[in-house]
Design an enzyme around this catalytic site. Structure first.
Site, short mmCIF file in Angstrom:
data_model
loop_
_atom_site.label_atom_id
_atom_site.label_comp_id
_atom_site.label_asym_id
_atom_site.label_seq_id
_atom_site.Cartn_x
_atom_site.Cartn_y
_atom_site.Cartn_z
N GLY A 84 0.82 -1.20 0.00
CA GLY A 84 0.00 0.00 0.00
C GLY A 84 0.85 1.25 0.00
O GLY A 84 0.47 2.27 -0.60
N SER A 85 2.01 1.20 0.64
CA SER A 85 2.92 2.35 0.62
C SER A 85 3.42 2.62 -0.80
O SER A 85 3.51 3.78 -1.22
CB SER A 85 4.11 2.08 1.55
OG SER A 85 3.67 1.90 2.88
N ASP A 192 -7.45 1.61 4.81
CA ASP A 192 -8.14 1.12 5.99
C ASP A 192 -9.65 1.04 5.80
O ASP A 192 -10.37 0.74 6.78
CB ASP A 192 -7.87 2.05 7.18
CG ASP A 192 -6.43 2.04 7.62
OD1 ASP A 192 -5.68 1.15 7.18
OD2 ASP A 192 -6.05 2.93 8.40
N SER A 213 -4.20 -1.16 0.62
CA SER A 213 -3.14 -2.03 1.11
C SER A 213 -3.69 -3.42 1.36
O SER A 213 -4.83 -3.58 1.81
CB SER A 213 -2.56 -1.48 2.42
OG SER A 213 -1.66 -2.42 3.00
N HIS A 218 -5.11 -5.57 7.08
CA HIS A 218 -6.19 -4.89 6.37
C HIS A 218 -7.35 -5.81 6.01
O HIS A 218 -7.35 -7.00 6.34
CB HIS A 218 -5.61 -4.19 5.14
CG HIS A 218 -4.73 -3.03 5.50
ND1 HIS A 218 -5.23 -1.84 5.97
CD2 HIS A 218 -3.39 -2.90 5.51
CE1 HIS A 218 -4.25 -1.01 6.24
NE2 HIS A 218 -3.11 -1.63 5.98
N ASN A 286 10.31 -0.83 -10.04
CA ASN A 286 9.65 -2.13 -10.20
C ASN A 286 8.91 -2.39 -8.90
O ASN A 286 9.49 -2.78 -7.89
CB ASN A 286 10.66 -3.25 -10.46
CG ASN A 286 9.97 -4.61 -10.55
OD1 ASN A 286 8.74 -4.70 -10.53
ND2 ASN A 286 10.75 -5.67 -10.64
#
Length: 434
Positions: A84-85, A192, A213, A218, A286
């Protein structure tokens, strides 16, 4: 499917059944985690099947998941990522692309966000040479308000990126309207809040892009993983390029010449006919996921409705059980929302005869897991003190969150017995400190 492969998968199912026997809940001994993955034999079997087929890179399961998840979130395109980051990094980075011409974000441009959040919602702003503009949030909903965002819009403001706090939607209809009126991009960090509704519409379907994420905490998990979704095909193409090394070609690995002119392009200062598979139009990364991850994502997606129902039910049981306890500020759903909750957040009244630290220590001693509301006021962290930023208004509530707020779990594996023990433990602590 070969007979041998089916035999292996049948053994996997038996193994899961033999090793996944439920153990009874023992108060004070059994860990009550604040979050976690809920995995069954279909998940284990899907992972093993993908491994047996040696689908170790992105492939058919990845494409199938992207298509199904885009439909679920009412977006035209979805691109899987390794976290998710990374999804947040791709979404913000896409706004700096030359493809957007005059609308592209440039170093020094400002992006509005909240101070009380998770670092990787903010980090891509700084990583792209942009300036985060921090606003405060409300207590009880833990979200920014439209008036706070409106007050933060300045001459260099170009975008907004905000997370739906612990599954509770921010007032996204109003903030999307502000973005439209001021020609700003809006990114919803929906990590979230998968399945949450605002004005009857899914969160993640309002902004130019949304991010998700699939970390084990999650709503769905792939172990690691994330996703960028959009209905803007130009932005989708930019995200794909940035995710896939920055290349201009859109053929999947192992595919060739889908455009039917692989050796007919002339781009940049390259010679005419340079192989399109090796022409790079962005400074990319990537950040792809694998088919093994996507295979798990597909079986998890089939259970999403049940997961959401369980999270809502567990949140409501805690909310009803803790109602009226002195010294605690209980959470509220944002008006006109129907949250798919990530956690149950509690703020200890600064005037209470006990502290957050004392309550947390009591709960942790009883094996009841707690977490801080992520970074609290991020502007107080060493990582951000010397970074360029702007603050609009006082961050009073973000400071209260830093000092007095924590959350406990509502994820689907928690039982009524566990939740009632949590409630009873909090009541016992408060009564002893009355």
């Amino acid at each position: 499917m070969s007979d041998r492969k089916e035999q292996v998968l049948e053994e996997v199912r038996k193994y899961h059944q033999e090793t996944s026997q439920e153990r009874g809940f023992v108060p004070g001994t059994t860990e009550i985690w604040p979050s976690g993955a809920v995995l069954d034999e279909t998940d284990r079997t899907a992972l093993v099947e993908a491994a047996l087929e040696m689908r170790i890179a992105a492939g058919r399961s990845s494409r199938k998941f992207e298509s199904a998840f885009a439909r679920r979130l009412k977006r035209r395109k979805a691109h899987l990522t390794n976290s998710g980051s990374s999804a947040n990094l791709l979404a913000v980075s896409a706004l700096t692309s030359h493809v957007l011409e005059d609308r592209r974000l440039k170093p020094g441009d400002e992006v509005i966000t909240v101070a009380a959040g998770f670092p990787t919602t903010v980090n891509p702003i700084l990583q792209n040479g942009l300036v985060p503009v921090f606003v405060d949030v409300d207590l009880t909903t833990y979200n920014a308000t439209a008036d706070r965002v409106a007050a933060a819009i300045g001459p260099r403001t170009r975008a907004i990126i905000i997370a739906h706090a612990l599954g509770n939607p921010f007032p996204v209809t109003e903030i999307a309207q502000l973005a439209e009126e001021h020609d700003l991009f809006l990114i919803e960090d929906n990590c979230d809040a998968v399945g949450s509704l605002y004005d009857g519409k899914l969160t993640g379907s309002f902004g130019d892009m949304t991010t998700v994420s699939f970390y084990p905490a999650h709503h769905l998990t792939m172990g690691e993983g994330g996703c960028v979704l959009t209905s803007n095909l130009s932005l989708a193409r930019i995200v794909e390029s940035l995710r896939d090394w920055g290349r201009d070609c859109w053929c999947e690995p192992g595919e060739n010449d889908k455009c039917l002119k692989r050796f007919q392009y002339q781009m940049g200062k390259l010679p005419a006919g340079y192989d399109h598979k090796y022409i790079f139009s962005h400074v990319g990364y990537n950040l792809k996921a694998t088919d093994i991850q996507a295979a798990l994502g597909l079986t998890q997606l089939a259970k999403l409705d049940d997961f959401i129902d369980a999270r809502k039910r567990n949140w409501r049981r805690l909310r009803d059980g803790l109602d009226g306890i002195p010294g605690l500020l209980l959470p509220e759903a944002t008006p006109r929302s129907d949250p798919s909750w990530f956690g149950f957040v509690l703020t200890v009244d600064p005037e209470a005869p006990f502290s957050r630290a004392e309550l947390v220590a009591f709960l942790e001693d009883r094996k009841i897991g707690t977490r801080r509301l992520f970074g609290g006021n991020l502007t107080r962290h060493p990582a951000y003190i010397d970074q360029p930023h702007r603050i609009v208004g006082e961050l009073t509530n973000s400071d209260i969150i830093t000092d007095h707020t924590f959350w406990i779990g509502v994820y689907p594996a928690l039982t009524d017995e566990m939740l009632d023990y949590v409630t009873a433990s909090i009541k016992e602590f408060v009564a002893a400190h009355g």
